[in-house]
Scaffold this active site. Structure first.
Site, PDB file in Angstrom:
ATOM      1  N   GLU A   1       0.779  -1.380  -0.016  1.00  0.00           N
ATOM      2  CA  GLU A   1      -0.305  -0.111   0.168  1.00  0.00           C
ATOM      3  C   GLU A   1       0.972   1.541  -0.042  1.00  0.00           C
ATOM      4  OE1 GLU A   1      -2.439  -0.871   3.869  1.00  0.00           O
ATOM      5  OE2 GLU A   1      -3.820  -1.746   2.437  1.00  0.00           O
TER       6      GLU A   1
ATOM      7  N   HIS B   1      -9.199  10.096   3.870  1.00  0.00           N
ATOM      8  CA  HIS B   1      -8.885   8.766   2.978  1.00  0.00           C
ATOM      9  C   HIS B   1      -9.200   9.633   1.395  1.00  0.00           C
ATOM     10  CE1 HIS B   1      -8.522   5.170   0.539  1.00  0.00           C
ATOM     11  NE2 HIS B   1      -8.283   4.626   1.610  1.00  0.00           N
TER      12      HIS B   1
ATOM     13  N   ARG C   1      -1.174   8.737   1.528  1.00  0.00           N
ATOM     14  CA  ARG C   1      -2.333   9.518   1.406  1.00  0.00           C
ATOM     15  C   ARG C   1      -2.576  10.632   1.085  1.00  0.00           C
ATOM     16  NH1 ARG C   1      -5.606   5.439   5.768  1.00  0.00           N
ATOM     17  NH2 ARG C   1      -5.035   3.640   4.130  1.00  0.00           N
TER      18      ARG C   1
ATOM     19  N   HIS D   1     -11.115  10.112   7.323  1.00  0.00           N
ATOM     20  CA  HIS D   1     -11.071   8.493   7.541  1.00  0.00           C
ATOM     21  C   HIS D   1     -10.599   8.046   8.899  1.00  0.00           C
ATOM     22  CE1 HIS D   1     -10.370   4.002   5.540  1.00  0.00           C
ATOM     23  NE2 HIS D   1      -9.057   4.427   6.459  1.00  0.00           N
TER      24      HIS D   1
ATOM     25  N   ARG E   1      -1.126   8.403   9.330  1.00  0.00           N
ATOM     26  CA  ARG E   1      -0.378   7.313   9.847  1.00  0.00           C
ATOM     27  C   ARG E   1      -0.609   6.692   9.098  1.00  0.00           C
ATOM     28  NH1 ARG E   1      -5.320   3.080   9.070  1.00  0.00           N
ATOM     29  NH2 ARG E   1      -5.687   4.077   8.007  1.00  0.00           N
TER      30      ARG E   1
HETATM   31  C1  LIG Z   1     -13.459   1.839   5.392  1.00  0.00           C
HETATM   32  C2  LIG Z   1     -12.286   1.190   6.860  1.00  0.00           C
HETATM   33  C3  LIG Z   1     -11.385   0.656   6.090  1.00  0.00           C
HETATM   34  C4  LIG Z   1     -10.270   0.684   7.330  1.00  0.00           C
HETATM   35  N1  LIG Z   1      -9.386  -0.249   6.955  1.00  0.00           N
HETATM   36  C5  LIG Z   1      -7.964  -0.090   6.834  1.00  0.00           C
HETATM   37  C6  LIG Z   1      -6.799  -0.991   6.735  1.00  0.00           C
HETATM   38  O1  LIG Z   1      -6.918  -1.808   5.444  1.00  0.00           O
HETATM   39  N2  LIG Z   1      -6.164  -0.996   7.699  1.00  0.00           N
HETATM   40  C7  LIG Z   1      -6.397  -0.498   8.684  1.00  0.00           C
HETATM   41  O2  LIG Z   1      -5.065  -0.918   9.259  1.00  0.00           O
HETATM   42  N3  LIG Z   1      -6.915  -0.009   9.037  1.00  0.00           N
HETATM   43  C8  LIG Z   1      -7.935   0.324   8.507  1.00  0.00           C
HETATM   44  N4  LIG Z   1      -8.605   0.863   8.666  1.00  0.00           N
HETATM   45  C9  LIG Z   1      -8.542   1.696  10.103  1.00  0.00           C
HETATM   46  C10 LIG Z   1      -9.301   1.020  11.381  1.00  0.00           C
HETATM   47  O3  LIG Z   1      -9.836  -0.061  10.699  1.00  0.00           O
HETATM   48  C11 LIG Z   1      -9.184   0.868  12.074  1.00  0.00           C
HETATM   49  O4  LIG Z   1      -8.153   2.410  13.334  1.00  0.00           O
HETATM   50  C12 LIG Z   1      -9.245  -0.069  13.401  1.00  0.00           C
HETATM   51  O5  LIG Z   1     -10.563  -0.751  13.134  1.00  0.00           O
HETATM   52  C13 LIG Z   1     -10.401   0.614  15.409  1.00  0.00           C
HETATM   53  O6  LIG Z   1     -10.250  -0.352  15.768  1.00  0.00           O
HETATM   54  P1  LIG Z   1     -10.430  -0.290  17.238  1.00  0.00           P
HETATM   55  O7  LIG Z   1     -10.893  -1.629  18.258  1.00  0.00           O
HETATM   56  O8  LIG Z   1     -10.167   1.225  17.726  1.00  0.00           O
HETATM   57  O9  LIG Z   1     -11.912   0.864  16.953  1.00  0.00           O
HETATM   58  P2  LIG Z   1     -13.724  -0.011  16.331  1.00  0.00           P
HETATM   59  O10 LIG Z   1     -13.323  -1.450  15.850  1.00  0.00           O
HETATM   60  O11 LIG Z   1     -13.548   1.302  15.416  1.00  0.00           O
HETATM   61  O12 LIG Z   1     -14.404  -0.392  17.132  1.00  0.00           O
HETATM   62  C14 LIG Z   1     -14.730   0.698  18.012  1.00  0.00           C
HETATM   63  C15 LIG Z   1     -15.890   0.321  19.015  1.00  0.00           C
HETATM   64  O13 LIG Z   1     -16.577   0.686  20.282  1.00  0.00           O
HETATM   65  C16 LIG Z   1     -17.934   1.146  20.211  1.00  0.00           C
HETATM   66  N5  LIG Z   1     -18.238   2.492  20.938  1.00  0.00           N
HETATM   67  C17 LIG Z   1     -17.400   3.187  20.833  1.00  0.00           C
HETATM   68  N6  LIG Z   1     -18.169   4.218  22.021  1.00  0.00           N
HETATM   69  C18 LIG Z   1     -18.660   3.355  22.967  1.00  0.00           C
HETATM   70  C19 LIG Z   1     -19.795   3.389  23.279  1.00  0.00           C
HETATM   71  N7  LIG Z   1     -19.822   5.146  24.578  1.00  0.00           N
HETATM   72  N8  LIG Z   1     -20.342   2.724  24.509  1.00  0.00           N
HETATM   73  C20 LIG Z   1     -19.831   1.200  24.360  1.00  0.00           C
HETATM   74  N9  LIG Z   1     -20.057   0.596  22.756  1.00  0.00           N
HETATM   75  C21 LIG Z   1     -18.689   1.642  22.347  1.00  0.00           C
HETATM   76  C22 LIG Z   1     -18.598   0.331  18.967  1.00  0.00           C
HETATM   77  O14 LIG Z   1     -19.652   0.256  19.129  1.00  0.00           O
HETATM   78  C23 LIG Z   1     -17.845  -0.434  18.734  1.00  0.00           C
HETATM   79  O15 LIG Z   1     -17.617  -1.509  18.788  1.00  0.00           O
HETATM   80  C24 LIG Z   1      -9.581   1.579   7.938  1.00  0.00           C
HETATM   81  C25 LIG Z   1     -11.219   1.782   8.642  1.00  0.00           C
HETATM   82  C26 LIG Z   1     -12.485   2.734   7.968  1.00  0.00           C
HETATM   83  C27 LIG Z   1     -13.291   2.717   8.618  1.00  0.00           C
END
Ligand SMILES: Cc1cc2nc3c(=O)[nH]c(=O)nc-3n(C[C@H](O)[C@H](O)[C@H](O)COP(=O)(O)OP(=O)(O)OC[C@H]3O[C@@H](n4cnc5c(N)ncnc54)[C@H](O)[C@@H]3O)c2cc1C
Length: 538
Positions: free
Chosen positions: A113, A235, A281, A342, A377
């Protein structure tokens, strides 16, 4: 009141992998505000960056990360994350995630990437997040030591100071059951915020609706410092179509040869950066923003149709299907794209164990600012960060002895509902997202930032009144958090008198020689320090 050893807020990759590592020896409550699989993690397409190939090296991955971070990555943290890459990805493989293998089955297929000098992205076709999330979520559901509360939104943290104790530590959280409107008191020896990013603060975002910055806002209110919030990543290529809400076209399309074009079919990236389509990006997003504004066009085009159709279908089946449903055949036509918010690089400041400033409160995943991403990032480093810090936080939590948990006061349930509330919330929500897009977007000026801050001040009074006087609901909680995060973004952007990485100001186009993180300190941080006799994690 319900009591657990560990309360985890959020069920993305960070929350799920932490829960699975703690559950064999600790009682875990996993709270998530929609369904278990509603997360940014589920939506990740590209994959996870890690040094897995023979021709790759730890030093090369570190170097690529530091270059993308524009001088602001913490070198110690970067090394820590990169060095733990292979082991955490292997943990995922052991959990049964079906990563794509090479055609001759000689190993896992690695893609490349933007910003990466080698092929190092392990993936499950173009729906990596879905594969990872489904695999882990299934295990979480079945685990006897994990109490799963779906459709429960965490409102605020409970700290010992709030219950009149001398020391100040986190004791759990108040959580609203969205189905019956009741607030549950959850006491926990350790609380972990894994609530993801804050993309919904902007009008256009690739993030799911749950990305409202709740963890950052809750941690800040509790007295924790927040860093680098001005670095919001846009993004470059989100599908531009009236019926497609926030559908991302992964960077891997450019990595595999996709070309960016103007409506007349001519390329433009070479004029902005010698790396062309493979530039980081932020460079690509700014270039697209520049071309769109200069020419008054609504979108640009990403074209991979020069590649063989079976190559496109095997590499990008999800994108092919989604575009085809909308009448675009990507094996023959270019894809219309625009930039969209993003990724939130900043967040609650944490150390190598995921600890925040407040004892017994951790933050992992996109909610945290570990120092890995710096001013920008590197693609696919974020899922890696989730895994590495879930692992280190788990280790740290397991070394802590459980002590006595005091009784916690219940939430005041006596408030009434206000009939006006919903319309005001909806109106304020869309106003906020619109002015953040227009005034605090890809290119910023001091005047526009001041304008945004003024609007935030006005909205704050109105939202505070609702929050203080009426019965809370999920929309109000999210709006209150979004407003808090918007203020942190704007104030951080105002403090940075230069352009660096993702922050570009027309008033300060130069980059300073010294790279310094922006750290915002809440007024109650000092009482946190005093009461804990100088306790500080970094
Ligand atoms: C479309 C897209 C594509 C991506 N592609 C990539 C990729 O290919 N590679 C990569 O490394 N990163 C990628 N990213 C970034 C990556 O997906 C995220 O940074 C990562 O998934 C974040 O994980 P997390 O567990 O921190 O949060 P999330 O996966 O966002 O999970 C957050 C959780 O917290 C919960 N939550 C939030 N607030 C509360 C609350 N007050 N009470 C209870 N629950 C709550 C939500 O419901 C959710 O379950 C992408 C992001 C997007 C949007």
């Amino acid at each position: 009141m319900r009591k657990f050893d560990v309360l985890i807020v959020g069920s993305g990759l960070a929350g799920l992998s932490l829960a699975l590592q703690l559950a064999p020896v600790r009682s875990v409550c996993l709270v998530t505000k929609r369904n278990l699989n509603d997360s940014a993690s589920s939506w990740a397409q590209g994959g996870i960056a890690a040094v897995l190939a023979d021709d790759d090296s730890i030093e090369a991955h570190i170097q690529d990360t530091l270059i993308a971070g524009a001088g602001l990555c913490d070198p110690e943290v970067t090394r820590f994350v990169v060095e733990h890459g292979r082991e955490t990805v292997e943990w995922l493989i052991d959990q049964g995630v079906p990563f794509t293998r090479e055609e001759d089955d000689s190993g896992f297929h690695l893609t490349r990437e933007g910003g990466h000098s080698r092929r190092r992205i392990i993936h499950a076709a173009d729906a990596t997040g879905h594969a990872v999330q489904e695999t882990l979520a299934e295990k979480v559901r079945r685990h006897p030591n994990i109490t799963l509360l779906e459709n429960h939104i965490s409102v605020d943290l409970i700290t010992s100071k709030k219950i009149g104790r001398r020391s100040n530590r986190c004791l759990g959280a108040y959580v609203l059951n969205k189905q019956n409107g009741k607030v549950v008191t959850i006491g926990a020896m350790n609380t972990v915020l894994a609530t993801g990013g804050a993309g919904k603060v902007y009008l256009y975002t690739t993030n799911p609706d749950v990305a409202t910055g709740d963890g950052v806002a809750m941690g800040w209110r509790a007295g924790c410092r927040v860093a680098n919030m001005e670095f919001m990543q846009f993004h470059p290529t989100c599908l531009y179509h009236p019926q497609a809400k926030s559908f991302l076209i992964t960077e891997a399309v450019r990595g595999e040869g996709g070309l960016l074009k103007l409506p007349d079919g001519s390329r433009f990236m070479q004029e902005h950066d010698e790396r062309g389509e493979l530039a980081p990006r932020d460079v690509v997003a700014r270039a697209i923003d520049f071309e769109m504004k200069k020419r008054g066009i609504e979108c640009v085009y990403l074209d991979i149709s020069h590649k063989p159709a079976d190559f496109i279908l095997s590499h990008f089946p999800t994108i092919y299907r989604r575009c085809f449903e909308l009448g675009i055949d990507i094996t023959r036509q270019p894809i219309p794209v625009v930039p969209a918010e993003h990724y939130t690089c900043g967040g609650l400041m944490t150390d190598l164990d995921g600890r925040t400033d407040m004892p017994h409160l951790y933050a992992i995943g996109e909610t945290a600012c570990t120092g890995l991403h710096g001013a920008n990032r590197l693609a696919s480093n974020s899922l890696l960060e989730c895994l590495v810090f879930a692992q280190s936080a788990a280790r740290d939590i397991l070394t802590r002895r459980n002590s006595e948990m005091p009784e916690l006061p219940n939430w005041d349930e006596s408030r009434v509902t206000d009939a006006d509330e919903e319309v005001v919330i909806t109106h304020n929500w869309s106003e906020l997202r619109r002015f953040m897009w227009n005034y605090v977007g890809i290119v910023r000026t001091s005047k526009r930032l001041a304008r945004a801050l003024h609007r935030i001040d006005l909205l704050r009074d109105e939202i505070h009144e609702f929050y203080s006087n009426f019965r809370i609901n999920a929309n109000l909680i999210e709006l209150r958090n979004l407003l808090q995060v918007a203020e942190l973004i704007v104030k951080s952007a105002m403090e940075r008198h230069e352009s660096r990485g993702l922050h570009f100001s027309k008033d300060y186009p130069e980059t300073m020689s010294d790279a310094v993180p922006t750290v915002l300190t809440p007024s109650n941080y000092y009482s946190l320090l005093d009461q804990n006799h100088g306790h500080k994690h970094q």
